[in-house]
Design an enzyme around this catalytic site. Structure first.
Site: not given
Length: 346
Positions: A170, A276
């Site tokens: 991320e 995710e």
């Protein structure tokens, strides 16, 4: 991803409460899921949970190995995070390899998620490992490379080749702050990405390198990042995304995510995937609808460049680590949300 990243900023006109159809059973044409499409989960907590005497059960209530339960739910891939020197040892190289061996023995494909941190790396936290904190930038790049090679070789020594490797987790504003903070120095971030990329390829030329951002619906973010990386000579194979909608936003965010994925394919020629996803465990029917839809949409990406969808820590239940977006119920059994991964045609 670390806990409680429930998106609330965007509202959706098509609220589930107003739906007339059964949200747990979306209707789609009879088309096959692409060959090789990854249906998977990040289960990095599994060893820590087991060490805390937590058990997992199939829908019949029989205790089973988690990897067996997920395989029976249609999953074919496992994602595992790696931290450099975590205080409690979980997710270090040895712990990650132990889980990777279990995944291999159960017949799964593997995604390796390198955080380049001793603890969670996410949009708000990209802290260097303590041992790397005072390195100059040139040495930091070299260390990223040598560390990446060491983790890849630890897997190779067990006969494991990860199909995908994330260089960073991320990384909405880069990684290894402050040297690699993209908004301050995109060139530095690009060089760190390349250090990881070259290291992965030096051990396994077939492994696909992922650069992963959260908020997969946010095309402005993704264009800013990947335009910047491209302008600074960064290399990657796959653009990875996270997506954590609510029951009231998933329809809108899924549409925006598909548009973003197709834009990434057209703009950079990249493959894309959802590394995710998650939704509150207490909203199992809505979660199944969301998952079915995002699997279908990812499968439909132009040029068959949508590679797969991974649920983040579905086995977390009873507020393990205060995480509420798993997909197991209070008795440790999978909810109907995970039935979405049984899809073979849509």
């Amino acid at each position: 991803m670390k806990k409680n990243y429930i998106l609330t900023a965007l509202a959706c006109a098509g609220l589930l409460a107003g739906c007339t159809k059964d949200i747990s059973a979306p209707q789609f044409p009879d088309e096959p899921i692409n060959a090789g499409f990854a249906k998977g989960a990040d289960v990095s907590w599994v060893t820590q949970m087991e060490d805390n005497s937590i058990k997992f059960y199939n829908n019949a209530g029989t205790a089973q190995d988690l990897f067996t339960i997920l395989k029976d739910k249609g999953m074919n891939s496992i994602r595992l995070r790696a931290w450099v020197n975590p205080a409690n040892g979980y997710n270090n190289t040895a712990d990650m390899v132990e889980k990777a061996v279990r995944a291999k023995n159960a017949g799964y494909r593997l995604m390796l998620d390198l955080h380049y941190s001793d603890i969670w790396a996410d949009p708000a936290n990209q802290n260097k490992p303590a041992a790397w904190a005072n390195l100059d930038f040139a040495t930091l790049k070299t260390t990223v490379g040598t560390y990446t090679v060491s983790v890849m070789n630890a897997l190779k020594d067990k006969g494991i080749t990860p199909e995908w490797v994330q260089v960073g987790n991320e990384t909405n504003d880069g990684m290894l702050w402050n040297d690699g903070k993209a908004s301050d120095n995109m060139k530095n971030f690009a060089e760190l990405v390349n250090a990881g990329y070259e290291a992965v390829k030096s051990v396994s030329s077939s492994s696909k390198v992922i650069v992963h951002l959260s908020n997969g619906y946010d095309n402005v973010l993704f264009r800013w990042m990947f335009d910047g990386l491209k302008a600074n000579g960064a290399k990657w194979d796959v653009i990875g995304m996270s997506l954590y909608p609510t029951t009231s936003t998933w329809q809108t965010l899924n549409k925006q995510c598909l548009a973003n994925m197709n834009d990434m394919v057209a703009r950079y020629g990249s493959e894309v995937m959802l590394c995710e996803v998650g939704m509150p465990a207490t909203e199992a029917a809505a979660s199944k609808a969301f998952l079915t839809d995002i699997i279908v949409k990812t499968n439909s990406v132009d040029g068959k460049k949508g590679l797969g969808v991974f649920y983040w820590e579905p086995q977390a239940y009873n507020d393990w680590q205060d995480y509420k977006l798993g997909a197991f119920d209070a008795e440790g059994k999978p909810t109907i949300a995970l039935d979405a991964f049984l899809i073979e045609k849509y």
